[in-house]
Design an enzyme around this catalytic site. Structure first.
Site, mmCIF file in Angstrom:
data_model
loop_
_atom_site.group_PDB
_atom_site.id
_atom_site.type_symbol
_atom_site.label_atom_id
_atom_site.label_comp_id
_atom_site.label_asym_id
_atom_site.label_seq_id
_atom_site.Cartn_x
_atom_site.Cartn_y
_atom_site.Cartn_z
ATOM 1 N N LYS A 1 -5.001 2.945 -3.109
ATOM 2 C CA LYS A 1 -4.262 2.363 -2.001
ATOM 3 C C LYS A 1 -5.159 2.110 -0.785
ATOM 4 C CE LYS A 1 -0.173 1.787 -3.859
ATOM 5 N NZ LYS A 1 0.407 0.394 -4.226
ATOM 6 N N SER B 1 0.825 -1.019 0.120
ATOM 7 C CA SER B 1 0.018 0.112 0.059
ATOM 8 C C SER B 1 0.749 1.518 -0.080
ATOM 9 C CB SER B 1 -0.858 -0.006 1.090
ATOM 10 O OG SER B 1 -1.888 1.053 1.132
ATOM 11 N N SER B 2 0.394 2.300 0.779
ATOM 12 C CA SER B 2 1.299 3.639 0.662
ATOM 13 C C SER B 2 0.803 4.413 1.768
ATOM 14 C CB SER B 2 1.022 4.339 -0.545
ATOM 15 O OG SER B 2 1.414 5.636 -0.297
ATOM 16 N N TYR C 1 -4.286 7.707 -7.124
ATOM 17 C CA TYR C 1 -3.363 6.776 -6.395
ATOM 18 C C TYR C 1 -3.744 6.591 -4.770
ATOM 19 C CZ TYR C 1 1.009 5.189 -4.485
ATOM 20 O OH TYR C 1 2.209 4.430 -3.857
HETATM 21 N N1 LIG Z 1 8.398 4.524 -3.943
HETATM 22 C C1 LIG Z 1 7.722 5.279 -2.726
HETATM 23 O O1 LIG Z 1 8.205 6.188 -2.633
HETATM 24 C C2 LIG Z 1 6.368 4.563 -2.602
HETATM 25 C C3 LIG Z 1 5.930 4.766 -1.318
HETATM 26 C C4 LIG Z 1 4.634 4.207 -1.087
HETATM 27 C C5 LIG Z 1 4.321 3.198 -1.652
HETATM 28 N N2 LIG Z 1 4.798 2.691 -2.729
HETATM 29 C C6 LIG Z 1 4.483 1.480 -3.610
HETATM 30 O O2 LIG Z 1 5.593 0.514 -3.522
HETATM 31 C C7 LIG Z 1 5.359 -0.233 -4.696
HETATM 32 C C8 LIG Z 1 6.626 -0.095 -5.544
HETATM 33 O O3 LIG Z 1 6.820 1.201 -5.688
HETATM 34 P P1 LIG Z 1 8.346 1.490 -6.638
HETATM 35 O O4 LIG Z 1 8.299 3.067 -6.115
HETATM 36 O O5 LIG Z 1 9.269 0.543 -6.398
HETATM 37 O O6 LIG Z 1 7.764 1.701 -8.115
HETATM 38 P P2 LIG Z 1 8.543 1.823 -9.378
HETATM 39 O O7 LIG Z 1 9.751 2.279 -9.117
HETATM 40 O O8 LIG Z 1 7.715 2.752 -10.491
HETATM 41 O O9 LIG Z 1 8.268 0.473 -10.012
HETATM 42 C C9 LIG Z 1 7.140 -0.057 -10.518
HETATM 43 C C10 LIG Z 1 7.222 -1.655 -10.828
HETATM 44 O O10 LIG Z 1 5.861 -1.933 -11.106
HETATM 45 C C11 LIG Z 1 5.895 -2.356 -12.479
HETATM 46 N N3 LIG Z 1 4.557 -2.214 -13.095
HETATM 47 C C12 LIG Z 1 3.990 -0.975 -13.407
HETATM 48 N N4 LIG Z 1 2.713 -0.973 -13.926
HETATM 49 C C13 LIG Z 1 2.562 -2.437 -14.012
HETATM 50 C C14 LIG Z 1 1.458 -3.085 -14.469
HETATM 51 N N5 LIG Z 1 0.525 -2.660 -14.975
HETATM 52 N N6 LIG Z 1 1.601 -4.730 -14.515
HETATM 53 C C15 LIG Z 1 2.923 -5.282 -14.116
HETATM 54 N N7 LIG Z 1 3.987 -4.352 -13.462
HETATM 55 C C16 LIG Z 1 3.735 -3.093 -13.481
HETATM 56 C C17 LIG Z 1 7.007 -1.843 -13.236
HETATM 57 O O11 LIG Z 1 7.413 -2.734 -14.311
HETATM 58 P P3 LIG Z 1 8.150 -1.981 -15.591
HETATM 59 O O12 LIG Z 1 9.809 -1.641 -15.241
HETATM 60 O O13 LIG Z 1 8.140 -2.976 -16.777
HETATM 61 O O14 LIG Z 1 7.478 -0.663 -15.809
HETATM 62 C C18 LIG Z 1 7.980 -1.740 -12.024
HETATM 63 O O15 LIG Z 1 8.620 -3.220 -12.125
HETATM 64 C C19 LIG Z 1 4.145 0.222 -5.273
HETATM 65 O O16 LIG Z 1 2.896 -0.484 -4.959
HETATM 66 C C20 LIG Z 1 3.897 1.481 -4.778
HETATM 67 O O17 LIG Z 1 2.589 2.151 -4.813
HETATM 68 C C21 LIG Z 1 5.990 3.248 -3.119
#
Ligand SMILES: NC(=O)c1ccc[n+]([C@@H]2O[C@H](COP(=O)([O-])OP(=O)(O)OC[C@H]3O[C@@H](n4cnc5c(N)ncnc54)[C@H](OP(=O)(O)O)[C@@H]3O)[C@@H](O)[C@H]2O)c1
Length: 266
Positions: free
Chosen positions: A167, A149-150, A163
């Site tokens: 979540k 989640s977030s 977004y």
């Molecule tokens: N980073 C933060 O600050 C943060 C904070 C709170 C929550 N989150 C949560 O943590 C999780 C990971 O975030 P992140 O920051 O690592 O994201 P990210 O760097 O944007 O990476 C997203 C990943 O998801 C894949 N993806 C996107 N759309 C997809 C789809 N339709 N089907 C299959 N794969 C898909 C991407 O694949 P491709 O490489 O092929 O595009 C990539 O592997 C998410 O749920 C996000 O909401 C992140």
């Protein structure tokens, strides 16, 4: 560095959206702890990153393997494809599902379209629902489902309505799944990261993430993907057998979001 305890030895895990960012670190960490892993990605250009991840896992001394599949979480047929490659690769059972893949769209309400809604909700909410449904017939008890989640699920951020609300919906699924699947010991939980270094964080406007960082009690810093993976490993492992239906904030401060709003940083 010595390998971590093999708390997940013999397990089979699926991690969605693991070509990069938090998902890639979670997948590698599960493998280091003894689990075989199937990861998904969406963009063709991300295939090579999954190849690199698989190569890294193949060098681990515990013999675990990582396979990957391009599977768009927002598409209905993806879930069955992911389960098929996992069971073909590792046998007819799955122990751990990490619903990590997600997207965010930064857009004011007046410019938000139904297409935006469908894109965000189909990836962030429908995808986890369909994959969980497809995994259940193969889920070896006691299974572990962990939804990413977030902190945004419980905080209002300008221009991030889709977004944040997606979540919140994922957290609702988490509690209901937990109630439905607990009979034989399966647990379902969510982790809610604050801002964590990744490509997704790079897309978040500074006016949101900098005050958030400054309001964080632990060292006024962003999180590291490994700090999320550590909590996922705990929830996936035997020590979390009595933890279900929970959302664990991973944000360096239980009150960070409150402080942030009170100081009117946004
Ligand atoms: N980073 C933060 O600050 C943060 C904070 C709170 C929550 N989150 C949560 O943590 C999780 C990971 O975030 P992140 O920051 O690592 O994201 P990210 O760097 O944007 O990476 C997203 C990943 O998801 C894949 N993806 C996107 N759309 C997809 C789809 N339709 N089907 C299959 N794969 C898909 C991407 O694949 P491709 O490489 O092929 O595009 C990539 O592997 C998410 O749920 C996000 O909401 C992140």
């Amino acid at each position: 560095m010595s390998p971590p305890p093999q708390t997940l030895k013999g397990k089979v895990a699926i991690v969605t959206g693991a070509s990069r960012g938090i998902g890639a670190v979670i997948a590698l960490d599960l493998a280091k702890r003894g689990s075989d892993v199937c990861v998904t990605y969406m963009s063709e250009s991300s295939k090579s990153k999954c190849e690199d991840l698989a190569a890294e896992v193949s060098k681990l001394s515990n013999g675990t393997k990582l396979v990957y599949i391009r599977a768009d979480a927002s598409q209905e047929e993806s879930a069955e494809q992911v389960v098929e490659i996992t069971t073909k690769s590792f046998g007819n059972h799955i122990d751990i599902l990490v619903n990590n893949a997600a997207i965010e769209i930064d857009r004011p309400i007046t410019k938000t379209t139904k297409e935006d809604f469908d894109k965000v909700y189909h990836t962030n909410v429908l995808g986890p629902l369909l994959l969980t449904k497809a995994v259940i017939p193969h889920l070896r008890t006691p299974g572990r489902i962990i939804n990413i989640s977030s902190v945004g699920a419980r905080t209002g951020y300008k221009n991030l309505a889709l977004y944040a609300s997606s979540k919140a919906a994922l957290e609702g699924l988490t509690r209901s799944f937990a109630a439905e699947l607990g009979d034989k010991g399966t647990t379902v939980n969510a982790v809610a990261p604050g801002p964590v270094q990744s490509d997704m964080l790079n897309q978040i406007p500074d006016e949101i993430k900098i005050p958030q960082r400054e309001a964080t009690a632990v060292q006024k810093r962003f999180g590291e993907p490994q700090e999320i993976a550590n909590a996922v490993a705990y929830l996936a492992g035997p020590d979390a057998s009595w933890v279900s239906g929970q959302v664990l904030n991973l944000s360096g401060d239980g009150n960070a979001m409150l402080d942030y709003r009170q100081h009117k940083c946004l």
